[in-house]
Motif scaffolding. Structure first.
Motif, PDB file in Angstrom:
ATOM      1  N   ASP A 284       0.854  -1.183   0.000  1.00 28.59           N
ATOM      2  CA  ASP A 284       0.000   0.000   0.000  1.00 28.59           C
ATOM      3  C   ASP A 284       0.894   1.238   0.000  1.00 28.59           C
ATOM      4  O   ASP A 284       1.590   1.506   0.976  1.00 28.59           O
ATOM      5  CB  ASP A 284      -0.926   0.011   1.229  1.00 28.59           C
TER       6      ASP A 284
ATOM      7  N   ILE B   6      -3.764  -6.136   4.506  1.00 25.26           N
ATOM      8  CA  ILE B   6      -4.694  -5.008   4.393  1.00 25.26           C
ATOM      9  C   ILE B   6      -4.204  -3.931   5.361  1.00 25.26           C
ATOM     10  O   ILE B   6      -4.066  -4.190   6.558  1.00 25.26           O
ATOM     11  CB  ILE B   6      -6.137  -5.403   4.763  1.00 25.26           C
TER      12      ILE B   6
ATOM     13  N   GLU C 239      -6.561   0.972   4.093  1.00 23.28           N
ATOM     14  CA  GLU C 239      -7.316   0.168   3.132  1.00 23.28           C
ATOM     15  C   GLU C 239      -8.614  -0.367   3.721  1.00 23.28           C
ATOM     16  O   GLU C 239      -9.602  -0.539   2.996  1.00 23.28           O
ATOM     17  CB  GLU C 239      -6.456  -0.994   2.620  1.00 23.28           C
TER      18      GLU C 239
ATOM     19  N   VAL D 282      -8.046   1.453  -2.679  1.00 24.11           N
ATOM     20  CA  VAL D 282      -7.987  -0.011  -2.601  1.00 24.11           C
ATOM     21  C   VAL D 282      -8.199  -0.621  -3.982  1.00 24.11           C
ATOM     22  O   VAL D 282      -8.974  -0.101  -4.787  1.00 24.11           O
ATOM     23  CB  VAL D 282      -9.068  -0.546  -1.637  1.00 24.11           C
TER      24      VAL D 282
ATOM     25  N   LYS E  96      -9.332  -6.350  -3.478  1.00 25.31           N
ATOM     26  CA  LYS E  96      -9.376  -6.149  -2.028  1.00 25.31           C
ATOM     27  C   LYS E  96     -10.689  -5.523  -1.602  1.00 25.31           C
ATOM     28  O   LYS E  96     -11.236  -5.851  -0.547  1.00 25.31           O
ATOM     29  CB  LYS E  96      -8.210  -5.265  -1.583  1.00 25.31           C
ATOM     30  N   ARG E  97     -11.203  -4.605  -2.428  1.00 26.35           N
ATOM     31  CA  ARG E  97     -12.429  -3.895  -2.070  1.00 26.35           C
ATOM     32  C   ARG E  97     -13.585  -4.867  -1.847  1.00 26.35           C
ATOM     33  O   ARG E  97     -14.365  -4.708  -0.902  1.00 26.35           O
ATOM     34  CB  ARG E  97     -12.786  -2.887  -3.155  1.00 26.35           C
TER      35      ARG E  97
END
Length: 260
Positions: free
Chosen positions: A184, A226, A230, A236, A240-241
């Motif tokens: 991230d 995560i 996020e 994101v 992942k969302r």
């Protein structure tokens, strides 16, 4: 409304509704589509725990009046969990909250905040001035970033910090973990600093997993990496969302099964 009581999402530090940025991305919309009655808080991005708790109290009392109900379920991210705890324990709201779910909340503080406070006082004052200046423009009523940093520092007296939430309120907590800085780009730099200043190996980039434990600790919300940001649908990936939305749905479904 699938849950007996409405749900209010309480955001943490810095990330609030501002132009195209949303404090919980499209999570609230997703839950509404599933039939839940969902509200979002509008507390200050850099407000102190005490001031944000007072704002949150007024918001919840308004929700109770509008919905003609007696309680709410709180799902709070990061510092929002500390604001909610203070509101319940110190502002007489224990009879108006059915459950408190905290996500990545630094109940025992964060080593990054403690490290920032070691900077020269003149530098801290300059940084705080500009943060407060911009967040006042962004809509904060009483931004006080330096006090907020002090409130987020590591806590020596853990019992004093966590308070004693009424047994009538169901409290649970979740954490997340961030494996690598490249996972991230938002939390990449904080992750490096966290590992530099702390011996803890597992963190979401800002908060150590041990610090997130409060009430009934449910563990890491995801097996995969995560980050702290996020989990609130902030920058994101689509893959992942979908899992993040599914997590929030499962939390709300569990509250419903419990009769909340």
């Amino acid at each position: 409304m699938k849950t007996k009581y409405p749900i209010i999402l309480v955001h943490g530090i810095a990330i609030k509704d501002l132009f195209f940025i949303k404090s919980f991305g499209k999570i609230d919309r997703h839950l509404k589509d599933e039939g839940y009655k969902v509200y979002k808080s509008n507390i200050d991005g850099f407000g102190t725990i005490e001031n944000n708790a007072a704002i949150l109290k007024e918001e919840i009392l308004k929700i109770l009046e509008d919905e003609k109900t007696t309680k709410v379920n709180i799902i709070a991210h990061s510092k929002g969990g500390l604001d909610a705890k203070y509101m319940i324990e110190k502002l007489g709201m224990e009879d108006y909250v059915q459950s408190l779910t905290t996500l990545c909340t630094p109940h025992k503080g964060s080593p990054i905040a403690s490290s920032i406070l070691k900077l020269p006082k003149w530098m801290l004052k300059i940084i705080a001035f500009w943060i407060n200046f911009w967040y006042r423009i962004f809509g904060d009523k009483k931004p006080d970033s330096l006090t907020v940093c002090k409130e987020l520092a590591l806590v020596d007296d853990i019992e004093k910090e966590t308070f004693k939430i009424s047994k009538r309120i169901y409290c649970q907590s979740y954490s997340t973990k961030m494996d690598k800085a490249k996972d991230d780009f938002i939390m990449g730099i904080p992750l490096v600093f966290f590992h530099h200043f702390s011996k803890d190996t597992e963190t979401d980039g800002l908060v150590g997993i041990d610090s997130t434990k409060f009430g009934e600790y449910k563990g890491c919300a995801f097996e995969e990496s995560i980050s702290h940001s996020e989990i609130i649908d902030f920058f994101v990936t689509k893959k992942k969302r979908e899992r993040i939305y599914k997590f929030y749905s499962s939390v709300c479904a569990d509250l419903s099964k419990r009769g909340f």
